[in-house]
Write a protein that holds these residues in place. Structure first.
Motif: not given
Length: 381
Positions: A84-88, A109-122
C-alpha cells in the motif's frame, strides 16, 4: 507454522529489503517536494499545512498497527502495509490541489507508519531467533534506502523528470522487491489474548523517552543543520547542504557496525556512550567557527544517534508481558512525535533566543538518553 531454520537467512534478507524499500520510498517523496510545491503553486505557509497530512496519518496508524499485529501477526500486516505504501507514492504526484495532496499524504503517512512498525516487529522476531544482536543492521538498510532514494530524486530533478514518472518508476522497483521479500517473511502466531494497545508506562515509557529524544535530535539535524551552517557558522549554501549528508552517511556507517558493538559492549554501554557522543557532537558544532569543524560535529552526532533507535526497538520488543507489535507501536509513537514536533519547537526557541540555544537544549536531551540507558538492559519474564 514458523519457517524451517534453513529459511532464516532468507527471512533476514527479506527484512533487509523491506527496510531498504521503506527508506527508499520515503526519500523519493522528500526529494521531490520542491517540484510538487511549484507545480501546485503553493506558498511556504500552505505547504506547511499540507505536509501535516503525513504526520496525522502516521500518529493514527501507530496504535491501530499494534492492534492488527497482535490480532493477525506481523507478516500479513507488513505485506498489506508495504504494498500500500509503494502504491500510494504516485498519488502524491497525481493530486490536483493542496487539499487533495494533504489527503494523499495522510494515506502515505498512514501506510508508511504501518510498514515501519510491522517490519520492526519482524526484525525483533528475527533477532530473537538468531539469539544475537542484528537489529542495527536492519536500520542501516533503512538509512541506505533513504540515501539511494534521495540521490535518485536529485538526479531525476536535475534531468528535468516530472514527479509522476519518477514516482512510477520508484514504485515499480519497490513493488518488485517487496513481492520477493514477502514470500520469506517470518510467520509469527498472533497473541491469543492480552492488550492490543498500551499507553507507554514503566519501562516502555522510559524507552519511549529515549526514542523521543533521539527522534527530536534527528529531526533537528534534518531540518536545521543547513540553516545552522549558513547563518551561524557562515558557510556557503553548497557547503551547508553537505551537513545533513555527512550526518546521514555517519548514521549508515554507524548502523552497519552497531550490531558488532552491541555484542561487544552491550546495549546499555553503547546507548550511554551514544548519547554522550551525540551531545559532544552538538557541543563541537556549537563551538565551531570553521565549516569543517561544524561538519565534524554533525558526523559525531550521527555516530552517536545511529544505534539508539535499533537498541530501543529491540528492547521494547522484549518487554515481558507485552506483545512485540503492541510494545513497538507504543514506543514508536513517542519517537515519531519527537521527530515531528522537534523542528518547529526548535524554530520557535531559535526565534525567541538563538539557534545556538536551541541546539544546546538538544544536546541536553542527548545527555538524558545516556541517563536512561540502563532501561535497555535485557529483561526476562
Amino acid at each position: 507454522m514458523p519457517p524451517r531454520p534453513d529459511h532464516l537467512p532468507l527471512a533476514r534478507i527479506a527484512i533487509y529489503l523491506t527496510f531498504f524499500v521503506c527508506g527508499f520510498i520515503l526519500a523519493a517523496w522528500v526529494s521531490r517536494i520542491p517540484a510538487i510545491k511549484q507545480s501546485l503553486g503553493l506558498n511556504t505557509g500552505e505547504l506547511g499545512l499540507v505536509l501535516l497530512g503525513a504526520p496525522v496519518g502516521l500518529v493514527l496508524a501507530m496504535p491501530l498497527t499494534g492492534w492488527l499485529i497482535a490480532h493477525w501477526g506481523s507478516r500479513p500486516v507488513l505485506t498489506f502495509a508495504s504494498l500500500s505504501n509503494c502504491f500510494s507514492l504516485p498519488l502524491l504526484a497525481l493530486a490536483p490541489s493542496g487539499w487533495t495532496l494533504a489527503l494523499a499524504l495522510f494515506v502515505f503517512g498512514f501506510t508508511n507508519a504501518a510498514m515501519d512498525i510491522s517490519m520492526n516487529a519482524q526484525a525483533v522476531e528475527t533477532e530473537k531467533r538468531y539469539a544475537r544482536p542484528i537489529m542495527s543492521s536492519f536500520h542501516a538498510l533503512f538509512s541506505l534506502g533513504g540515501l539511494v532514494g534521495a540521490a535518485l530524486g536529485g538526479a531525476a530533478a536535475a534531468a528535468g523528470m516530472e514527479p509522476l514518472p519518477f514516482f512510477t518508476w520508484m514504485t515499480a522497483v519497490s513493488v518488485l522487491l517487496m513481492l520477493w521479500a514477502i514470500r520469506y517473511l517470518i510467520q509469527v502466531r498472533p497473541a491469543p489474548s492480552g492488550p492490543r494497545f498500551v499507553w507507554p508506562r514503566g519501562v516502555l515509557l522510559g524507552l519511549g523517552l529515549i526514542v523521543f529524544c533521539t527522534g527530536l535530535g534527528e529531526g533537528a539535524v534534518a531540518d536545521w543543520s543547513a540553516v545552522f551552517m549558513k547563518q551561524v557558522v557562515g558557510s556557503s549554501e553548497a557547503v551547508a547542504a553537505l551537513a545533513f549528508s555527512a550526518f546521514s552517511v555517519a548514521m549508515v556507517l554507524g548502523r552497519l557496525t552497531g550490531d558488532a558493538l552491541t555484542h561487544r559492549f552491550g546495549p546499555v554501554a553503547l546507548a550511554r556512550g551514544g548519547g554522550l557522543f551525540a551531545a559532544a557532537g552538538f557541543v563541537t558544532t556549537l563551538l565551531a567557527t570553521r565549516p569543517e569543524v561544524a561538519m565534524l560535529g554533525f558526523v559525531m552526532i550521527g555516530l552517536g544517534y545511529c544505534t539508539l533507535f535499533p537498541l530501543a526497538f529491540s528492547a521494547a520488543g522484549r518487554v515481558p508481558g507485552v506483545e512485540p507489535g503492541v510494545a513497538l507501536a507504543s514506543v514508536a509513537t513517542l519517537g515519531y512525535l519527537g521527530f515531528l514536533v522537534g523542528p518547529p519547537v526548535i524554530g520557535l526557541i531559535a526565534h525567541a533566543t538563538s539557534l545556538r540555544v536551541s541546539f544546546a537544549l538538544v544536546a541536553g536531551l542527548a545527555v538524558v538518553i545516556a541517563l536512561l540507558a540502563e532501561l535497555l538492559r535485557p529483561r526476562t519474564g
